[in-house]
Design a protein around this motif. Sequence first.
Motif, PDB file in Angstrom:
ATOM      1  N   MET A 123      -3.624  52.957 -95.425  1.00  0.00           N
ATOM      2  CA  MET A 123      -3.087  53.015 -96.801  1.00  0.00           C
ATOM      3  C   MET A 123      -3.252  54.432 -97.363  1.00  0.00           C
ATOM      4  SD  MET A 123      -3.917  50.474 -99.959  1.00  0.00           S
ATOM      5  CE  MET A 123      -5.240  51.069-100.951  1.00  0.00           C
ATOM      6  N   VAL A 125      -8.010  54.679 -95.359  1.00  0.00           N
ATOM      7  CA  VAL A 125      -7.297  54.934 -96.610  1.00  0.00           C
ATOM      8  C   VAL A 125      -7.405  56.438 -96.893  1.00  0.00           C
ATOM      9  CG1 VAL A 125      -7.071  54.355 -99.050  1.00  0.00           C
ATOM     10  CG2 VAL A 125      -8.000  52.658 -97.458  1.00  0.00           C
ATOM     11  N   CYS A 150     -12.401  57.165-100.137  1.00  0.00           N
ATOM     12  CA  CYS A 150     -11.368  57.081 -99.097  1.00  0.00           C
ATOM     13  C   CYS A 150     -11.873  57.779 -97.832  1.00  0.00           C
ATOM     14  CB  CYS A 150     -10.077  57.754 -99.582  1.00  0.00           C
ATOM     15  SG  CYS A 150      -9.283  56.865-100.933  1.00  0.00           S
ATOM     16  N   LEU A 205     -12.975  50.109-100.615  1.00  0.00           N
ATOM     17  CA  LEU A 205     -12.327  51.223 -99.924  1.00  0.00           C
ATOM     18  C   LEU A 205     -13.240  51.752 -98.827  1.00  0.00           C
ATOM     19  CD1 LEU A 205     -10.877  53.348-102.875  1.00  0.00           C
ATOM     20  CD2 LEU A 205      -9.572  52.359-100.986  1.00  0.00           C
TER      21      LEU A 205
END
Length: 696
Positions: free
Chosen positions: A54, A95, A114, A88
């Motif tokens: 993502m 991500v 992330c 996350l």
Amino acid sequence: MNQHAKSAVLVSRTATVLVAEIDNRPVNALSHSVRAGLAAALDELERDDGIEAMVIASRGKLFSAGADITEFGSEMREPFLGEIVARLDSSPKPVVAAIAGRAMGGGLELALACHGRIANSDAGFALPEVKLGILPGSGGVVRLPRLVGVDPALTMIAEGKEVSAAAALDCGLIDRLADANLQEAAVSFAAELASPGALRRASTLPFPPFDRAQQEEARKRYAKKYRGREAPQRAVELFAMAAVTPFEEAARREYEVCRELLSTSQSRALRYSFQAEKAARKIENIPDNVEPLDIARAGVAGCGTMGRGIAIALLDAGIDVALYGRKEASLASAREAIAKTYASAVKRGRLTEDAVQGRLSRLATTTDISAMTGCDIVIETIAEDLEAKRELISAIDNVANDDTIIVTNTSFLDLEALATATSRPKNFAGMHFFNPANLMKLVENVRAKNSSAKTLVTLSTLAQRLSKTAVTVGAAEGFVANRMLSKRTREALFLLQDGATPAQVDRVLTEFGFPVGPFALADMAGLDVLAATRAARFDGMSERERGADIVERLVEAGRLGRKSGEGYYRYASDGRQSEDPSVAELLENHRRERGISARQIADEEVLERCLLALINEGANLVDTGTAARGSDIDVVWTRGFGFPTHLGGPMFWASERGLPFILDRLKHYSATVGPEFFAPSELIDRLAAENGRLVG
Ligand code: 3HC
């Protein structure tokens, strides 16, 4: 791409990568709708086997300004930022944060959780929570040092310093800079991280050592730099804890400290100050849609100290300047002084030689008033002489284009008497800069009776361009800043008459949080200058104030302040300040002549009298409409005179102490010092009765 909207997060997908774009303009604050949108995107990432990674990106001019400040103080709704950050971090699928513009506070914490960070070259990174009296609460403290090291992280967290994209790449805060299309590059990066073994989590890196000596050094540094501030000290504490505590537990502790700080009076005051500055930009009774005049070229009429400082501020903001003076010799010395200021900026590494040359090439100096033709604004800056100013303003009016705005930098003359020197009262107002005008952050924009909305909006916009905070005020004598300052100065002089020493008054006020006390400040300004201001105000002074002629006595004795090596204090050749027994003697003689017997004055009385003098006059200025709101007064005092921001400003401070208490103390000093100085403002009287506040 197939795109569907989820609250304030727009989710789309490429073949294998989900792209979640935060869209909560103007600043992409992480409001509930954004958090809910991110949580839903994470659900999709976890659920959909066809998705491998993502990207979190953004729309608008910045990545995110962080937590939604307007939600502070009310019950926060789930999902919390901490939960999203934890999801996350632990996501088995990578991500990547794609950062365009600024990533601040919680916005940066989101990016730190992330597994990769890529940014545009004009991105900026900051954890400015400390400026709101709090600290990062969603992993900033526990993750950032692991990525960049203790010192750079401490500078960002305890000082709120912003770093550029280049610096962020250098220190390891981000992994890559994007060449062209940020989102495409982020999608490729995310796909790369999906290969086996490529994913890296900040939380699994070791926390760098932060030994006792480093901690002690940081504590001392911040105690000095941020006197009285709690959050920078708590940052050092948190770093020390996080260095020796497992990640999860340290993250929990970080969150708890953030929550604790949120409920402190310092944080309340600092958050109030942030909002007060935003409120000051809104000019009373002026619609939102008034467009400012575009300022490309400015005239500065008068090349003394103020004119020079204003010219530098305009040049720094990219505006062409025509500097007018009557004599070639004064223009030559103005040019020399401006070049000297810039040379010192180069020496300190603040500007490059090229940047200075660029600025100087935009400066024209002239003895011909017709050079003001073609200027979008002309700022008159000559000495405070009503007739001389009227004459110059009228000469400017004769040559200026019809839509040119003319402003005066007077600090106390009658604005209406100056407005009638023009044929354009709508395009006339005051713009009161403070010395040194290129450095001081405050400008009072003074509204004359006929100043148009466009004129006032233009001045407010210009101030922002000059990186200054403008407060628009009414044209009462002394406006807001100097009028209040004169009341504090008067009270400080009365305290000397009553038995206090300059050193006691200065110590009490610096202990309260002012960077400098009134007498050390007076020595910096020059006692001859202050004596001249007193002379100009003589007619309006009370008998007692006229009699408090201590400044005049000092000047007579050749003590002009720092510039002559002696004033209220004595100054060594290296600038060090010390008390001077001859000032004590001068004060003793002064009291004897006036039949005043000195008494021991408690520190509390010194503080109360100085602050109440400010608060009472501030309330009068709000009551009469000279200040549009109490918070404008606080902006003037925090930005202009160093009132400690973590105490909010005089109006906030008074409201926090409670107006019944303030009223009581005013009555006390009204009875003991004199009703002409402390008779309670009607506004305080009214508000105290209903336990109200001077600010929202
Ligand atoms: N939350 C809510 N509203 C915010 C906001 C925020 N974090 N930041 C800015 N705003 C609002 C402003 O109040 C303003 O509202 P208004 O138009 O009604 O007056 C509007 O957004 C536009 O802001 P500015 O006028 O300030 O726009 P600029 O372009 O001049 O500046 C900015 C933008 C640099 C983002 C500046 O607003 C700023 O510094 N904001 C504060 C950022 C901050 O302190 N973030 C940390 C929040 S605390 C946190 O994240 C806690 C976490 O660790 C858990």
